[in-house]
Every structure is written in structure tokens, then in C-alpha cells.
Design a protein around this motif. Structure first.
Motif, PDB file in Angstrom:
ATOM      1  N   HIS A 160       0.829  -1.198   0.000  1.00 41.26           N
ATOM      2  CA  HIS A 160       0.000   0.000   0.000  1.00 41.26           C
ATOM      3  C   HIS A 160       0.869   1.256   0.000  1.00 41.26           C
ATOM      4  CE1 HIS A 160      -2.696  -3.034   1.724  1.00 41.26           C
ATOM      5  NE2 HIS A 160      -3.714  -2.268   1.398  1.00 41.26           N
ATOM      6  N   LEU A 161       1.934   1.221   0.780  1.00 45.59           N
ATOM      7  CA  LEU A 161       2.784   2.401   0.883  1.00 45.59           C
ATOM      8  C   LEU A 161       3.440   2.731  -0.446  1.00 45.59           C
ATOM      9  CD1 LEU A 161       3.521   4.213   3.427  1.00 45.59           C
ATOM     10  CD2 LEU A 161       2.208   2.137   3.848  1.00 45.59           C
ATOM     11  N   ASP A 162       3.692   1.731  -1.263  1.00 43.52           N
ATOM     12  CA  ASP A 162       4.263   1.988  -2.587  1.00 43.52           C
ATOM     13  C   ASP A 162       3.257   2.709  -3.478  1.00 43.52           C
ATOM     14  OD1 ASP A 162       6.762   0.781  -2.065  1.00 43.52           O
ATOM     15  OD2 ASP A 162       5.956  -1.198  -2.501  1.00 43.52           O
ATOM     16  N   ILE A 222       0.892   4.753  -2.292  1.00 42.31           N
ATOM     17  CA  ILE A 222       0.828   6.093  -1.720  1.00 42.31           C
ATOM     18  C   ILE A 222       2.047   6.922  -2.153  1.00 42.31           C
ATOM     19  CG2 ILE A 222       1.123   7.247   0.527  1.00 42.31           C
ATOM     20  CD1 ILE A 222      -0.925   5.196   1.639  1.00 42.31           C
TER      21      ILE A 222
END
Lengths: 326, 326, 326, 326
Positions: C230-232, C234
Motif C-alpha cells: 500500500h505504501l508503494d 501512496i
């Protein structure tokens, strides 16, 4: 009113900048830019000035060529010019014999002195804001520079860890003269204090003081920049390994401060951390936490073993090598 | 020295606690405990006191039964007893007519007054630390309570957003009387200021003031608790949907403060946020950011559309419903 | 044994590669390399071949200069040479009139045909493995290439979404001739099927088919590459905004497939996704999920509104512009 | 066509379920539900059946009371009834003497046999889908059960690691009789193969085989369930520590499979993993990776040290204790 405790002091705003010494200036500069993710903003014959993309000042790190790695100096920025005068007065009242100088790239006049434990330290207020040049302007104006990550994308300077012969004494000095707040300390059963974590505002620490095991002074344990998330630390670990920079310790979670971290040794020999998270302390009457035991895996939060080098390596090396670092 | 700017004031330490009014006390309490993840620490006939697992004080939220939802009061904790006296003096010098009371569950004597914009506010210092009872002791002693997450696991109280008729005036009042620092403001081209984000220490905001569109006062836009990571916000969104609590807005990234957020409406009608991240401001001479345009998708950082309800819904509703909320 | 249901077919292994058409080859190539994070591996006068760092084959994307943006062709790789023959036989038995060709950069002989819905498709097996050149070797040998992220660091080709006039018919064709597994479908109350999500192995989808609203054929809705977390996604959103590439939709969570996504329009006009997660399906008797309602916010998992352009924009545009894309 | 290599076999769909033996059934069941986050779905006098919230079948784990901890059996689910018959025929052709039984809670008839290495194994196809009871229905219909996380919220069964006296022989057997695909293997310089990672579809591994150091058979190294993200593993570490379940190893990143993991020992003595990520393999001609060296920190991806217990502890203990586990 005489029974009231002394008020907390908010005269130091932040860890402003650090000067690291390196026996291989170009290799260190290449590490800090290409691998760690900083930007080169100025240089002289024997120094390179760097910034992180989310530092709002021009520069937070100076690398200086030297025989040995280690700390050049650590500089604390005050909350106002008046606060600067007050803290210098407090230092001098305590017997510190420092001297004013005119500043350096990125900051104005500063008071330089030798702290308890033998480290060169500085107090200053005037600082040059970073103004993004064309092509580096951020999309969002509340950010100093465009986010175009490279390497580990270290975001901003965060904290420093210094080795001191007498932790309790150095900790007390920081508290009494500069208003640092003691957050946590480590006192093994029956032994003297071996670690102290202090902060100037609401972080878990801006300064860690840990016990110097050798009869020497002024050594650096590590310097840390922060990133935003755990995933950024994990990504940094992958990037370091790919770039041939072995991870010394981590990613793992500290018990003290609860930060999520990793450590590497930069080519000059200094230990450098990537850090995120950590508890934040908003209560003005926060009671310092005293850790009395290392049992049960609490050296790190999850029991990750601490490598021996983490206790034995610092800069400059001890005894000081002649001619070469590490 | 006369040319020096005034020094920043560090007399307010934190957003201490908030009282929310709710027409359905039991449903609100059930939401805040089972869904939002808080803990019930005390209650009376018409009030429930709650804490988040990472609040270091006993309680940060009081729910009070009322005809209408809305803000009961918002309370700011000072950095010392002396700072409390100074700020009360500053308020009174400004013509504020407040009154001292003896305190409530979790805190001591407090000065209650009506702020610019019509909200009941409080200043206080004495606060009861949370002491984890048996079974709730944390593994790590630098944490107030065991981390045994349930629901969205809101971690600690973070900030509040109040609607005010005159943003610039209310913002100036907070700065001048209480030492709040202006971080960002929103001034659409050719229009008056419609938003101000202010903080007491190093956060992007502890208090947001946004423009009240109706001829009324004292309304609440939202109350926010923080979690540690983006993934905690994403997990909260999944949990809210599963529990039948529709997400009003987010997860997405704010342009102002750069926080990652989501909003829901609790059963009593008040808007509640889950928040993480946000920029941190360490420079003492940070220059407030003025946003002058909403063009180009900068209402949110990535262009996520803002739902109409986010501008129209506040508590109590306007015009005030008779007999029932929402 | 005659009562047993037909066995699932595992003759197609993966979405192998895609050819996108672009009216501005150089701008598209620059986007896919500098912003999306792919690598250029070969080029001809009118085409550029690209790979993602975690694709284990030489190339997964060909950009071809053309009057209009859109899909050149989509190519499915079989699990064996024998499987390739079986699937071609199945296509021909069904009346498909395709033709073999000798291959292209990165792959061997292939059977090219027009699928139901008017898209050029290909089946092939022989594929050239990526062999990292000096300086690109990974630290870990189970990874094709060094992880040295730039831009959004898209990791590997993931899925494609095609518009078709008759979703049910096209879905059935993929299932019956190529062994695609139907995972989810969207059938609004009282209406025909408007969406089908199909996969070849255990993913939630390698191919999505959605309803073409216009009397035309062969259009592309989007092409997606995956990232790890998910952070990638974002981080990609931040990077796109900083690079001046506006995010059309997301980051948000799909209800169908449960993937976490964002969409942008590349300079040639094609919609491109960054995708992570999504359910994985291990049960061989997984029952396709039929979504019958769009009520209650389930167009996206958390109720994030779907922009109108997501329904109206596809490539080539309709009606086809003369001379210029978009 | 005679020159073509044999086609890959896709007759085994997934790791279906596992039976673990435990000398303290109630303590193990309490760990797997309250701490690991599974759900209890059935029980008998000496067994408890559990499921993870994202398993789409009724149950994936059976705990059985026994004198010693260890593996009861591991069960592989085929892709069809026909595939089940084919694989049983392949086993019997190879000389395996197994027997059919009528099934157990959650699945139908199964072929039970002793695998190479002495572990009880099972092949079966018929499996009972999980149908969420009232109150457990998910918000999104493509998910088997409401996501209402408790404990570490293990999401679905992922892989198992068995100790075998002869890794190369056991690996070859799994490949030849059941169609497992060899993904990675570890062959220290000059030594026999000590590890093999095999999968049935596109994962990096459903089964790991590692070298049994003692003259014994049938021992379990660990069983793993998956979670969605790195942060879920980190959260699990915090939760385990808070619950008094010490983390043996991790969170850290495996070099083999690249998964992010942690290990704990459940109260019965068996090692249990929380796992996420790991490479996915879509290419049908993926070449197995042979690791030939442990030098340079590649036992784990970032050099995290492997605790001695990870090599010495397995279940049942060796030599088998009399009367009590661990």
C-alpha cells in the motif's frame, strides 16, 4: 508559589546540524547522496554540505575531510535570539569557556564550546531557509523541496548519539544548562547509568548519551535521519544491501524510544541510522522511564539480538589508528 | 535588543481533553469503545469518560448526554502551573470573562471561558496520569498501557477542528493570548481567510479553525485521534465498513498538514477523524504557509474529491433540529 | 466418472506483455521510464520496449507510435509449448481465424488473432529471460534485477482491462477457449452484465472486461503494473503529483478484487494503474462472486467516489479524433 | 513433439489443512485463537478445529491432543476430483502404500500416506466452504468472513516447513509424484542440499523441506499463516510480546522467498510463523535458484542473525522427551 517546581525550559528548538569527519570525503559524500539520499548544496576544498529533502533549512550535515572519522561538532538551534543569549549565559555560569564565531554555510553566529564528555557543540539561532531552485519546487507549498526520492530518501535530521564517560553527569548538564528533558535512562541493576535519552521538544529523543567504554572522550556512536514510515526503513535496508552497504543492525524496533531503525557504517567509518516513529511526549510532566533490566529481550522491543559491533564500534576508533580509519 | 521580534510562547503543552455532547450516550460510547477502539475509564449518570491506549493521562474524552450533538468544551493543558496563571492573565487582560472550577475526572482546577467563535474552552495543568491496572501493564515501560488492539485502535488524542465566524480574528486570538503558532492558512483569491491551522509545539496542528457558513457560533467540525501509520488508517477504514459505520471521506491525504486521514460520523452525529503523519515543524522561525488557490486538485494532496457533506455537516446541525439529531 | 464437472484448465500462465499505441512515443517513453519507473531495453524507429525491475522476462511492454492511443495487442503466455498448441486448436475450433508470426523482441513465435470485443490478442510460449547486465545484478539471486527504485518503481506487469460490447459473451469466450477462471462479475439489478474479472492462476484478475458504452470495439480501459505494498501506491501518488502527472482516481481500495490502486493518464492518452494486493484465490472450486448492487458505497470498498472520467475515458477516444489524441 | 520437455502439472491446488499435535490442547487452542487470531469452528473430545478469517474453507487447522507436539498430518488439496485420482495413481505407481478414509470435519474422502521423510500426508479434493453465520457476514462479498481483527489476525494458511533426512530425495518425490515446482534450493559449497522451497501454483513456496540434523523422521519445523502487509507482521510482533509470547526470530526478511516473517513457539511447543509477501512466480519456465553460499549475510536478506534455536528446535523434540514437551 515558592513550592512550585521549576518550569520546563523551551530555549532549544532542534538538533540543527552536525559536522562529521571522514578520512575519505568523496566516498562519504557519494554515500550520503547516492545511497542515503541527501542533496549536495555547497562545498569547499575540504568540506561538503548536504541537506535532506524535508529539512527546511539549507543544510543539516557538513562532511569534513580529516585523518580520522568522528564528530566535528553538533549544533543546537535555539527558539529565539533571546534564548540563545540565555543559554550561553547559563553555560558560562556553569564554567563553560566557549567562544563566538561568525557562522558557516547555512547559519549565522554561533557559540562553540566543548560539552561534558568532550564533544564540540554549538548553539545558534540564525539559519538560512532552503528556497527550492527552479525544478525543485514542491507540488505542496508546505514542503521545502520536491519529493523525488533517490536512495534511502532520508527525510530530515533527527537525533544524535554521543558516547560519554559519565552518562548521569552529561545528562544532568544538558538538562540544567540547556533545558533538555530526560525521557528514558538505562541503569542496569547495581550499576551506574549507561544510557540517557533526552529531547528538546516532544520527541522521544534528539540526543542519546551512552557510556564510553574506553578511557577517551568525544566519540560518536551514531547520527540519525528520519523517514516517514516503517516501510521506508525496510525499503532502505533493501537499497543499502543492493548498493553493497551492509546493514549492521536492524531493521528492528528499539525498546527505548520505540523507534524502528537500521544502522549502517558509512565509507568514512561513522555509524549512520535510518529512523522512524518513536513515541511522542506531549505531557509536560512526563516522568522519565528508568529501565533497570536487560533481561527478557528488552534490549530491543522484539528481542532482536544486538550485534557485538554495536557496542564496540564508535568513531574515532579506539585506540586511534594511525593513518587509516577502521 | 529592542529590534528583536517577540519570543515564541511555550505555555500550552497539548490538546488535553475534549467533551463531546451526544443525544445517544450509549450508542456513542459503544462506537468509541468497540469501533474506534477507546477504553471506558469512568462514568456518571449522564457522562462516560474514555481514554486511548496511548494517552498517558487517565482520560482524553468525555461524552455527555445532551439534546444535540456538538462540543461540550475543549481543554488545553499548560506546560506548568506558572504558565497556567500567565495564560489566564493574558485572557483576562484581553477582556475574557472566565471562571475557575475545581476540575473533573482526570484533571484538577481549570479556567473555563468562551473562546472567540463561541466554543467553551478550558485551561488547566494538573492531570491524573494513567496507571495501568493489573492485566493492562505494557510490555515496554515507556508506554502507558498494553497494546491489545480492538476496533480502529485510536492511539492518542491529536487535534480538533472548530467552525468560527471569523477565522482571522479567532486565529489571531489563539496566537496572541495562548501562544499558538500559525502553521498554514487558506485564503481563496479575493476572499477572506477560511481556514487556519495552529499548533502549540511541533505538530502541524493541534487546532484547526475553519469558516462557519451560517449565522451561528460554537459548532464542531471534527475531533481527531492519531494512529501510528498509514496502514492503521487503511485498516480502520476496513473495520468501520465492516461495523456498518460508513466512511464519509478518505482514506486520503490532506494538502494542508499532509496528514493521512479518514472521517466518519459517530452515532451521536459528531464527525470523528482517524489521522496519521502530517508534517512536523522544528524550525522556530517557520513561516506560515498561505494557500491562495484551490485549483489543481490541492483541496486534497492527490485530488481526491471532497464530499459536499464535509462542508455542510457540523454539530450541532444548523438550523438546530428540535428533538433529534441528524 | 461422467458426472464429474470438467476440470479447470491451466494452459495460460500469465499476462505476458502488452503493446500500447501512443501518438507521442517519446513523451510516453519518458513517462514510463522516469515517472512510472520502468527500464528501456530496446527500441526501433517506431517502438520502445520496456521492462519492470521485477519482471523476470526481458520485456513486458512495447510502446508503438500511432495516430491514436489505444491497445496494440495483449499477449498471453502459455504454461508450455503443448498448451500453446491446445489453446490455438481451441480457438480455431471456435472459428477464430488467427495467424502465426515469428515473434518480436523478447519472445518467439506467436499466434495472433482478434478476440471477442475486437482486441488484438496473442498466444505464445517462448520468452527471453532477463539476464541482468553488469551493474544491474541483484543482491539476492531470486530477483531478476537490482532494486534501485526510481519514479513509482512499478514492479511487474499485473493485469489489463478491456472494454467489450458484450461482457458476458467475451467472458464466456475467455473461459471456454483459454481456460480463464471467472472470479467476480457485476450485474446491476435488471441489467446485463457490465463487468467480469478473470484470472489464469491464483490472482483475483489478470483480465477485466467492462462494458463498452459506445458502438465501437477494441478499446482499452487500462493497463496495470503491481507494486509490493500500500505504501508503494501512496508513494507513487506523491511522485506523480510532484512530476506534474495528475492522479485521476485513488489511491483507494477496489471493492471488486480488493486491490489498492491509483490511476493516471500517460502522455499518450492511455490510462495506467499502479496496483497492489487484491485477494488471492487458492480454492479450485471458488464460486464466482456476483455483485448485484452498487448501493451502499460498494463501487469502491470505502465509498471513495468514482470520477466521471473513469467511465467516459478510454483509448482510442470515441468518436476517434482526427489528427490528435485526447 | 518428442523433444518437448514434460509439461508442468497443476493437479495440486493448495496447502489445504494441517493437523498439529499438542501436549496442552487448551493452551494451544487459546494461543491460536486469542493471540494468533484464528476462530474455533468445531471441537471433539481431543481435537479443536480452527479457521483464519480469510480462509475460504471451513477449517485449515486441527489441533489434536497428544503426548508430544509435532505434525499430525499435512493435507494437499487437488484441483479436481480427477486430479486427485491421478495423483493417487502416481503415488501408488511410485510404491507408496496409502489408504483412503472418509474425511474429517471440513473435508471429504482423502488418501492418507506417509511421505518421503516420514510425515503423514493427505490428498483430497472435497472441501466444505465456509458460510459466514449471522453477524460474521463480510461487508464485501468477495471475502469469506467479516474482518474484525483480534490478536495477530492471521489471515489464511500459507505454507509448511518439514524436516527431512534427505532433502534432494524428498524434493524430487514431491516434484515427480505431485507436480510440485522447485523454486529455490540451498546447497552449501561441497555439501548436500539442505533446503528446498517448492510450490504448487505461483507462490514462492507452499512447502519447504529442510535437512533433519538427527537420525529421526517426521518432524515439523514450522507452520505459517499469511497476513497482508509488513505492518501486520510488525503489529503481530508487538501483540505477541504484549501477550507474553516471546518472538523467537524476526520480524525480518528471508533471503529465500523474500518473505517478511516472524516466528514464535506456541504453548504446545510447535514453531508458528506469521508471513507476508514473498516473490510470486508467474513464468512457467522459472529456473530454480540455487543458493551456494551463506556468506555475506544472505542467511537473511538484511543480515539479521538467525538464532541457534531456529536450527535446533523442531517438534517432536529430539530425543523425544518422556512425558512432557519442551
Amino acid at each position: 508559589m515558592s513550592a512550585l517546581p521549576a518550569e520546563p525550559i523551551y530555549d532549544v528548538a532542534q538538533l540543527g546540524h552536525v559536522e562529521l569527519l571522514t578520512p575519505d570525503l568523496e566516498a562519504s559524500a557519494q554515500f550520503f547522496t547516492d545511497v542515503y539520499g541527501l542533496y549536495r548544496v555547497a562545498e569547499t576544498a575540504d568540506a561538503v554540505y548536504l541537506r535532506a529533502w524535508n529539512d527546511d533549512v539549507l543544510t543539516s550535515l557538513r562532511l569534513t575531510a580529516a585523518e580520522q572519522p568522528g564528530l566535528g561538532h553538533v549544533a543546537w538551534r535555539t527558539t529565539s535570539p533571546q534564548a540563545l543569549e540565555r543559554r550561553v549565559a547559563a553555560l558560562e555560569e556553569r564554567g563553560v569557556e566557549g567562544a563566538w564565531h561568525d557562522g558557516d554555510v547555512g547559519h549565522g553566529r554561533a557559540y562553540r564550546y566543548t560539552g561534558i564528555g568532550g564533544h564540540e557543540q554549538e548553539l545558534y539561532f540564525e539559519s538560512e531557509k532552503y528556497r527550492a531552485p527552479e525544478g525543485q519546487e514542491p507540488y505542496l507549498p508546505n514542503q521545502p523541496q520536491k519529493f523525488a526520492p533517490h536512495g534511502a530518501a532520508a527525510a530530515h535530521i533527527d537525533h544524535i548519539n554521543l558516547l560519554v564517560p559519565n552518562v548521569a553527569e552529561a545528562s544532568r548538564f544538558q538538562q540544567e544548562t540547556l533545558g533538555f528533558k530526560l525521557r528514558e535512562r538505562l541503569t542496569p541493576a547495581g550499576a551506574e547509568e549507561v544510557g540517557a535519552w533526552l529531547s528538546v521538544m516532544t520527541k522521544a529523543h534528539d540526543l542519546a548519551l551512552t557510556k564510553e567504554p574506553h578511557p577517551t572522550e568525544g566519540r560518536l556512536h551514531h547520527l540519525a535521519y528520519a523517514v516517514e514510515s516503517h516501510l521506508d526503513v525496510i525499503r532502505a535496508a533493501d537499497i543499502f544491501m543492493e548498493q553493497g552497504v551492509g546493514v549492521e543492525f536492524g531493521p528492528a524496533k528499539h525498546s527505548r524510544t520505540q523507534g524502528f531503525f537500521l544502522y549502517v557504517i558509512e565509507p568514512g567509518g561513522n555509524r549512520i541510522e535510518i529512523f522512524t516513529g518513536g513515541i511522542h511526549i506531549f505531557s509536560p510532566d512526563f516522568e522519565p522511564v528508568t529501565w533497570t533490566t536487560e533481561a527478557g529481550g528488552r534490549g530491543t522491543a522484539w528481542g532482536t539480538p544486538v550485534p557485538e559491533s554495536f557496542h564496540s564500534h564508535a568513531t574515532p576508533p579506539y585506540p586511534v589508528a594511525t593513518g587509516a580509519a577502521l
